[in-house]
Design a protein around this motif. Structure first.
Motif, PDB file in Angstrom:
ATOM      1  N   ARG A  72     -22.478  -6.124  31.313  1.00  0.00           N
ATOM      2  CA  ARG A  72     -23.736  -6.871  31.359  1.00  0.00           C
ATOM      3  C   ARG A  72     -24.917  -5.999  30.995  1.00  0.00           C
ATOM      4  NH1 ARG A  72     -28.009  -7.618  34.218  1.00  0.00           N
ATOM      5  NH2 ARG A  72     -27.412  -6.010  35.721  1.00  0.00           N
ATOM      6  N   GLU A  76     -27.246  -6.589  27.725  1.00  0.00           N
ATOM      7  CA  GLU A  76     -28.672  -6.862  27.878  1.00  0.00           C
ATOM      8  C   GLU A  76     -29.502  -5.829  27.141  1.00  0.00           C
ATOM      9  OE1 GLU A  76     -31.958  -7.556  31.426  1.00  0.00           O
ATOM     10  OE2 GLU A  76     -29.819  -7.334  31.898  1.00  0.00           O
ATOM     11  N   ARG A  80     -31.997  -6.691  23.924  1.00  0.00           N
ATOM     12  CA  ARG A  80     -33.430  -6.488  24.114  1.00  0.00           C
ATOM     13  C   ARG A  80     -33.987  -5.404  23.209  1.00  0.00           C
ATOM     14  NH1 ARG A  80     -35.683  -9.196  28.177  1.00  0.00           N
ATOM     15  NH2 ARG A  80     -34.324 -10.085  29.788  1.00  0.00           N
ATOM     16  N   LEU A 105     -29.332 -14.927  26.182  1.00  0.00           N
ATOM     17  CA  LEU A 105     -30.011 -14.384  27.355  1.00  0.00           C
ATOM     18  C   LEU A 105     -30.285 -15.457  28.394  1.00  0.00           C
ATOM     19  CD1 LEU A 105     -32.558 -11.930  25.681  1.00  0.00           C
ATOM     20  CD2 LEU A 105     -30.462 -11.359  26.906  1.00  0.00           C
ATOM     21  N   ARG A 106     -30.640 -16.667  27.916  1.00  0.00           N
ATOM     22  CA  ARG A 106     -30.882 -17.756  28.862  1.00  0.00           C
ATOM     23  C   ARG A 106     -29.596 -18.148  29.586  1.00  0.00           C
ATOM     24  NH1 ARG A 106     -34.177 -19.977  24.769  1.00  0.00           N
ATOM     25  NH2 ARG A 106     -32.465 -21.364  24.172  1.00  0.00           N
ATOM     26  N   GLN A 108     -27.133 -16.166  30.229  1.00  0.00           N
ATOM     27  CA  GLN A 108     -26.824 -15.119  31.196  1.00  0.00           C
ATOM     28  C   GLN A 108     -27.671 -15.236  32.455  1.00  0.00           C
ATOM     29  OE1 GLN A 108     -27.244 -11.361  29.234  1.00  0.00           O
ATOM     30  NE2 GLN A 108     -25.478 -11.669  27.894  1.00  0.00           N
ATOM     31  N   ASN A 109     -28.911 -15.695  32.271  1.00  0.00           N
ATOM     32  CA  ASN A 109     -29.840 -15.751  33.405  1.00  0.00           C
ATOM     33  C   ASN A 109     -29.902 -17.127  34.065  1.00  0.00           C
ATOM     34  OD1 ASN A 109     -30.586 -13.065  32.932  1.00  0.00           O
ATOM     35  ND2 ASN A 109     -32.130 -13.682  31.432  1.00  0.00           N
TER      36      ASN A 109
END
Length: 443
Positions: A72, A76, A80, A105-106, A108-109
């Motif tokens: 992870r 990330e 980024r 990313l969305r 993952q979050n």
């Protein structure tokens, strides 16, 4: 060729913080390859180290959580910092690629459903619950995912049927949480049921769609209300006011405001034809729309109809919008008449009205009137902005009243109307534009 960057310090700091064993392996990994500290990609370093540690069963003691955490962090960091480690850093990435990265990313979050809270809420429902029972449980939940899951779980029960109250509270919870995609799915279920609906439910839909900047969707809900055979689902004055506020929030310049003002004009005509009495918010919204689109005469026509054609009397906001619009067109005489009438009715103009009037009078060369309104503005505890001060002082200096401009500036400072930063800015403007010595300004 990769650009020079402090890759290894980043990897060491990351590993030392999260995984001490991986930190020890990093030294051997770098030492065996005799690599330089600025020539490696941290993602490849971490990936290789974690792979080596997994093969050597060092990370097996930590379980799958350690490996997952490393993956992870690497992923990330990679997404980024994709621009920083690009082989062509000056070339911007395509929009489709940025969308794919942001979507990953969305995902993952994304928040995870609280199973414990969901099961607790389900246990509080009776065996044969109604829509009102479901509404009473959902309204107590703070987690919107739990609310959505409760709604979906109840929909799977063959003996249960959703009602207005369960739809309403679910849409409200999702709208507050800004989960507009999920809210849209629930709205579609409501629109597919012609026998379910109410004015409050549809107004809630319109409100949250306008908050999400989905104006077309809000207008479609309004049209659905107009075509509904249910008398309780027709648009009210609140429905029209929600759309008026949405149209006004969409404009960023005069041309865009002109386009949306035409829609507002058509909507206001529908309001009157439906026999709904406009309130002060509706009339002020129309006046504001006319002013922002530079249709000041239409705004004045509507203003004079207030109290005659319509039962509402103008308030301070009505006068403020009109004064601002008249000053924007340089019609200072009409603006002063309205300001006088406003004060006779006991209203105090706001700062925007005073600022626009002082600026307009200054640009018209009426410096004495501008100074009088500026002093009146400060007495009414309205704050003048930097543009107002600069416009007034510039016009005074252009007319040759440099001494008066300097004295007025010092008077503003003595009355503590200007802070030190604003005073220095105005001093620099007078010095640069009109060659006034700084010592004369400070004497």
């Amino acid at each position: 060729m990769l650009p020079s960057a402090p890759c290894l310090p980043f990897c060491r700091r990351l590993c030392k913080t999260h995984f001490p064993l991986l930190f020890e392996c990093l030294h051997s990994f770098v030492g065996n390859r005799n690599c330089k500290s600025n020539s490696l990609d941290p993602c490849s370093i971490l990936s290789s180290c974690s792979y080596s540690l997994t093969r050597s069963n060092i990370l097996m003691s930590t379980g799958n959580s350690g490996i997952t955490e490393i993956s992870r962090i690497v992923g990330e960091y990679k997404y980024r910092n994709i621009l920083f480690y690009s082989s062509r850093p000056n070339r911007p990435l395509s929009r489709s690629y940025r969308r794919r990265v942001n979507r990953r990313l969305r995902l993952q979050n994304m928040p995870v459903l609280d199973e414990v809270q969901f099961n607790k809420a389900v246990s509080q429902l009776p065996r044969r619950f109604t829509a009102e029972d479901l509404h009473n449980i959902i309204i107590l939940q703070d987690d919107p995912l739990v609310c959505l899951e409760l709604f979906r779980w109840a929909s799977q029960d063959s003996r249960f049927r959703h009602d207005v109250c369960s739809f309403h509270i679910t849409i409200k919870k999702l709208g507050v949480a800004k989960m507009y995609k999920e809210m849209d799915d629930v709205v579609n279920q409501v629109l597919a049921l012609p026998h379910i609906g109410s004015e409050g439910l549809y107004n809630t839909m319109i409100y949250y769609f306008t908050e999400a900047r989905k104006l077309t969707r809000a207008v479609n809900i309004f049209k659905h209300m107009k075509c509904s055979n249910n008398l309780d689902c027709g648009p009210s004055i609140r429905t029209y006011n929600l759309l008026f506020a949405a149209f006004l929030s969409m404009g960023s310049n005069t041309y865009i405001n002109h386009l949306y003002t035409e829609n507002m004009r058509y909507l206001f005509r529908q309001l009157v034809n439906d026999g709904i009495e406009p309130d002060i918010f509706s009339l002020n919204s129309m006046i504001k729309g006319y002013v922002l689109s530079n249709h000041v005469n239409d705004a004045l026509r509507l203003f004079h109809q207030m109290g005659v054609v319509y039962s509402c009397m103008p308030n301070a906001i009505s006068y403020d919008y009109l004064i601002y619009g008249l000053c924007a067109q340089g019609r200072t005489n009409n603006a002063r008449e309205l300001l006088k009438e406003m004060k006779e009715k006991g209203f105090i103009p706001n700062g925007k009205s005073y600022n626009s009037l002082v600026n307009s009078l200054s640009l018209a060369g009426e410096v004495e009137e501008a100074v009088r309104y500026l002093l009146e503005m400060t007495e009414n505890q309205r704050e003048a902005d930097f543009i107002t001060y600069r416009t007034l002082l510039d016009e005074m200096c252009r007319q040759g009243c440099v001494g008066e401009a300097m004295g007025l500036l010092k008077e503003f400072q003595k009355k503590e109307l200007l802070d030190e930063v604003t005073y220095n800015k105005l001093s620099c403007v007078l010095q640069d534009d009109f060659a006034i010595g700084r010592s004369r300004l400070r004497c």
